[in-house]
Design a protein around this motif. Structure first.
Motif, PDB file in Angstrom:
ATOM      1  N   GLU A  94       0.837  -1.205   0.000  1.00 20.97           N
ATOM      2  CA  GLU A  94       0.000   0.000   0.000  1.00 20.97           C
ATOM      3  C   GLU A  94       0.873   1.258   0.000  1.00 20.97           C
ATOM      4  OE1 GLU A  94      -3.837   1.499  -0.018  1.00 20.97           O
ATOM      5  OE2 GLU A  94      -3.583  -0.538   0.752  1.00 20.97           O
ATOM      6  N   PRO A  95       0.597   2.230  -0.874  1.00 24.10           N
ATOM      7  CA  PRO A  95       1.363   3.487  -0.853  1.00 24.10           C
ATOM      8  C   PRO A  95       1.257   4.161   0.509  1.00 24.10           C
ATOM      9  CG  PRO A  95       0.003   3.345  -2.827  1.00 24.10           C
ATOM     10  CD  PRO A  95      -0.426   2.215  -1.937  1.00 24.10           C
ATOM     11  N   ALA A  96       2.329   4.809   0.936  1.00 26.08           N
ATOM     12  CA  ALA A  96       2.346   5.493   2.230  1.00 26.08           C
ATOM     13  C   ALA A  96       1.280   6.575   2.268  1.00 26.08           C
ATOM     14  CB  ALA A  96       3.715   6.101   2.490  1.00 26.08           C
ATOM     15  N   GLY A  97       0.757   6.812   3.458  1.00 28.29           N
ATOM     16  CA  GLY A  97      -0.239   7.862   3.615  1.00 28.29           C
ATOM     17  C   GLY A  97      -1.414   7.405   4.449  1.00 28.29           C
ATOM     18  N   ALA A  98      -2.505   8.139   4.367  1.00 28.22           N
ATOM     19  CA  ALA A  98      -3.664   7.875   5.209  1.00 28.22           C
ATOM     20  C   ALA A  98      -4.265   6.495   4.964  1.00 28.22           C
ATOM     21  CB  ALA A  98      -4.718   8.964   4.985  1.00 28.22           C
ATOM     22  N   ALA A  99      -4.315   6.060   3.697  1.00 31.39           N
ATOM     23  CA  ALA A  99      -4.898   4.752   3.387  1.00 31.39           C
ATOM     24  C   ALA A  99      -4.085   3.626   4.013  1.00 31.39           C
ATOM     25  CB  ALA A  99      -4.994   4.564   1.876  1.00 31.39           C
ATOM     26  N   GLN A 100      -2.762   3.758   3.961  1.00 29.53           N
ATOM     27  CA  GLN A 100      -1.905   2.745   4.569  1.00 29.53           C
ATOM     28  C   GLN A 100      -2.071   2.730   6.087  1.00 29.53           C
ATOM     29  OE1 GLN A 100       2.677   2.620   5.331  1.00 29.53           O
ATOM     30  NE2 GLN A 100       2.384   2.078   3.173  1.00 29.53           N
ATOM     31  N   LYS A 171       2.672  13.175  13.430  1.00 32.23           N
ATOM     32  CA  LYS A 171       2.841  12.824  14.849  1.00 32.23           C
ATOM     33  C   LYS A 171       1.504  12.846  15.584  1.00 32.23           C
ATOM     34  CE  LYS A 171       5.572  14.103  18.919  1.00 32.23           C
ATOM     35  NZ  LYS A 171       6.606  15.026  19.461  1.00 32.23           N
ATOM     36  N   LEU A 172       0.699  13.875  15.334  1.00 33.26           N
ATOM     37  CA  LEU A 172      -0.598  13.996  15.997  1.00 33.26           C
ATOM     38  C   LEU A 172      -1.541  12.877  15.576  1.00 33.26           C
ATOM     39  CD1 LEU A 172      -2.515  15.637  17.796  1.00 33.26           C
ATOM     40  CD2 LEU A 172      -3.117  17.001  15.777  1.00 33.26           C
ATOM     41  N   SER A 173      -1.605  12.613  14.270  1.00 30.45           N
ATOM     42  CA  SER A 173      -2.522  11.590  13.768  1.00 30.45           C
ATOM     43  C   SER A 173      -2.117  10.195  14.241  1.00 30.45           C
ATOM     44  CB  SER A 173      -2.573  11.628  12.238  1.00 30.45           C
ATOM     45  OG  SER A 173      -3.142  12.832  11.774  1.00 30.45           O
ATOM     46  N   ALA A 174      -0.813   9.905  14.258  1.00 30.35           N
ATOM     47  CA  ALA A 174      -0.344   8.595  14.718  1.00 30.35           C
ATOM     48  C   ALA A 174      -0.674   8.379  16.189  1.00 30.35           C
ATOM     49  CB  ALA A 174       1.161   8.469  14.491  1.00 30.35           C
ATOM     50  N   GLN A 200     -18.072   0.153  13.430  1.00 29.81           N
ATOM     51  CA  GLN A 200     -18.103   1.449  12.732  1.00 29.81           C
ATOM     52  C   GLN A 200     -16.694   1.961  12.437  1.00 29.81           C
ATOM     53  OE1 GLN A 200     -20.632   3.681  15.564  1.00 29.81           O
ATOM     54  NE2 GLN A 200     -22.250   3.587  14.027  1.00 29.81           N
ATOM     55  N   LEU A 201     -15.814   1.053  12.088  1.00 27.29           N
ATOM     56  CA  LEU A 201     -14.407   1.403  11.918  1.00 27.29           C
ATOM     57  C   LEU A 201     -14.181   2.384  10.776  1.00 27.29           C
ATOM     58  CD1 LEU A 201     -11.481   1.045  12.732  1.00 27.29           C
ATOM     59  CD2 LEU A 201     -11.398  -1.028  11.316  1.00 27.29           C
ATOM     60  N   ASP A 202     -14.808   2.143   9.640  1.00 25.69           N
ATOM     61  CA  ASP A 202     -14.592   3.026   8.484  1.00 25.69           C
ATOM     62  C   ASP A 202     -14.981   4.465   8.798  1.00 25.69           C
ATOM     63  OD1 ASP A 202     -13.652   0.909   7.013  1.00 25.69           O
ATOM     64  OD2 ASP A 202     -15.534   0.537   5.962  1.00 25.69           O
ATOM     65  N   ALA A 203     -16.100   4.638   9.473  1.00 19.28           N
ATOM     66  CA  ALA A 203     -16.550   5.989   9.809  1.00 19.28           C
ATOM     67  C   ALA A 203     -15.588   6.660  10.781  1.00 19.28           C
ATOM     68  CB  ALA A 203     -17.963   5.933  10.408  1.00 19.28           C
ATOM     69  N   CYS A 204     -15.089   5.885  11.748  1.00 15.89           N
ATOM     70  CA  CYS A 204     -14.143   6.455  12.729  1.00 15.89           C
ATOM     71  C   CYS A 204     -12.833   6.846  12.061  1.00 15.89           C
ATOM     72  CB  CYS A 204     -13.874   5.434  13.832  1.00 15.89           C
ATOM     73  SG  CYS A 204     -15.286   5.092  14.918  1.00 15.89           S
ATOM     74  N   LEU A 205     -12.326   6.000  11.171  1.00 18.93           N
ATOM     75  CA  LEU A 205     -11.066   6.288  10.484  1.00 18.93           C
ATOM     76  C   LEU A 205     -11.230   7.509   9.577  1.00 18.93           C
ATOM     77  CD1 LEU A 205      -9.850   2.687   9.610  1.00 18.93           C
ATOM     78  CD2 LEU A 205      -8.846   4.254  11.281  1.00 18.93           C
ATOM     79  N   ALA A 206     -12.383   7.598   8.917  1.00 17.62           N
ATOM     80  CA  ALA A 206     -12.627   8.761   8.058  1.00 17.62           C
ATOM     81  C   ALA A 206     -12.620  10.056   8.868  1.00 17.62           C
ATOM     82  CB  ALA A 206     -13.957   8.589   7.335  1.00 17.62           C
ATOM     83  N   ARG A 207     -13.157   9.997  10.084  1.00 18.87           N
ATOM     84  CA  ARG A 207     -13.183  11.187  10.940  1.00 18.87           C
ATOM     85  C   ARG A 207     -11.762  11.549  11.418  1.00 18.87           C
ATOM     86  NH1 ARG A 207     -17.309  13.309  14.111  1.00 18.87           N
ATOM     87  NH2 ARG A 207     -18.625  12.466  12.468  1.00 18.87           N
ATOM     88  N   MET A 208     -10.968  10.540  11.742  1.00 20.02           N
ATOM     89  CA  MET A 208      -9.627  10.807  12.273  1.00 20.02           C
ATOM     90  C   MET A 208      -8.620  11.171  11.192  1.00 20.02           C
ATOM     91  SD  MET A 208      -9.134   8.015  15.357  1.00 20.02           S
ATOM     92  CE  MET A 208      -9.679   6.605  14.390  1.00 20.02           C
ATOM     93  N   LEU A 209      -8.809  10.622   9.985  1.00 17.23           N
ATOM     94  CA  LEU A 209      -7.812  10.837   8.938  1.00 17.23           C
ATOM     95  C   LEU A 209      -8.331  11.754   7.834  1.00 17.23           C
ATOM     96  CD1 LEU A 209      -6.511   7.161   8.724  1.00 17.23           C
ATOM     97  CD2 LEU A 209      -5.264   9.131   9.590  1.00 17.23           C
TER      98      LEU A 209
END
Length: 209
Positions: A94-100, A171-174, A200-209
């Motif tokens: 997976e390319p580095a970034g939010a999706a990874q 740093k904050l997001s990690a 509800q993982l997808d919704a939570c990740l979308a909110r955080m990332l």
């Protein structure tokens, strides 16, 4: 009942006790410990209870592990090698970034959901009253996980010209993602494994990332 059959012949027909292969008994001990940890509300596990489950003596356990702490260390080794082996696979595909980072977060939560006993080790519930070095090792695992997430987010942000503070943002997001992982695993363990950590993982990740 009397028999004219020689004693040697009778003994020869009795089923031989199967001897465990090298390393097999050690694996059985760890599997039994993990299974006992999967019992909701399980109290602190003793070597006596573990030996009783395996139908062996406590001395038999100590032929394979010097102490109960060493058994838990072996479980932590399994958790660490499993989680970071999968982290490396995701990073390679997976390319580095939010999706990874999202994939890594989902993987850790799914690992915990599939291995409830390991979840209790990860969140420290199973380590209460055990040697303090065990909790220190789990703390290090989460630190390494946060570093992996930070690296992924930082590398992804470096390719985004619209991000002015990639290091600080990563740093904050990690940190937020690791706190989320720990919280979800803790809730899973304390609910008796009823509350799914991936709810509800997808919704939570979308909110955080």
């Amino acid at each position: 009942m009397p028999t004219d059959e020689p004693l040697a012949a009778v003994e020869a027909t009795a089923p031989a006790r199967k001897r465990a292969k090298p390393g097999e008994r050690r694996e059985q001990i760890l599997q039994a410990l993990a299974a006992m940890l999967e019992q909701p509300g399980a109290e602190r596990i003793t070597t006596a209870a573990l030996a009783a489950r395996l139908q062996v003596s406590e001395a038999a356990l100590y032929r394979h592990f010097a102490s109960k702490a060493q058994m838990f260390e072996a479980l932590i080794d399994f958790i660490e090698s499993s989680v970071f082996g999968l982290v490396n696979q995701i990073a390679a595909r997976e390319p580095a970034g939010a999706a990874q980072a999202a994939r890594i977060t989902a993987m850790v939560l799914q690992f915990g959901e599939r291995n409830p006993g390991m979840t209790r080790v990860m969140v420290g519930d199973a380590l209460v009253g055990e040697h303090e070095r065990l909790q220190a090792r789990m703390n290090q695992l989460f630190d390494k996980l946060e570093a992996a997430l930070r690296q992924s987010l930082r590398d992804g942000a470096a390719q985004d010209d619209g991000t002015l503070t990639p290091e600080a943002d990563a740093k904050l997001s990690a940190s937020l993602l690791v706190a989320f992982i720990a919280g979800r695993l803790q809730r899973f363990a304390r609910s008796g494994f009823r509350r799914s950590p991936s709810e509800q993982l997808d919704a939570c990740l979308a909110r955080m990332l």
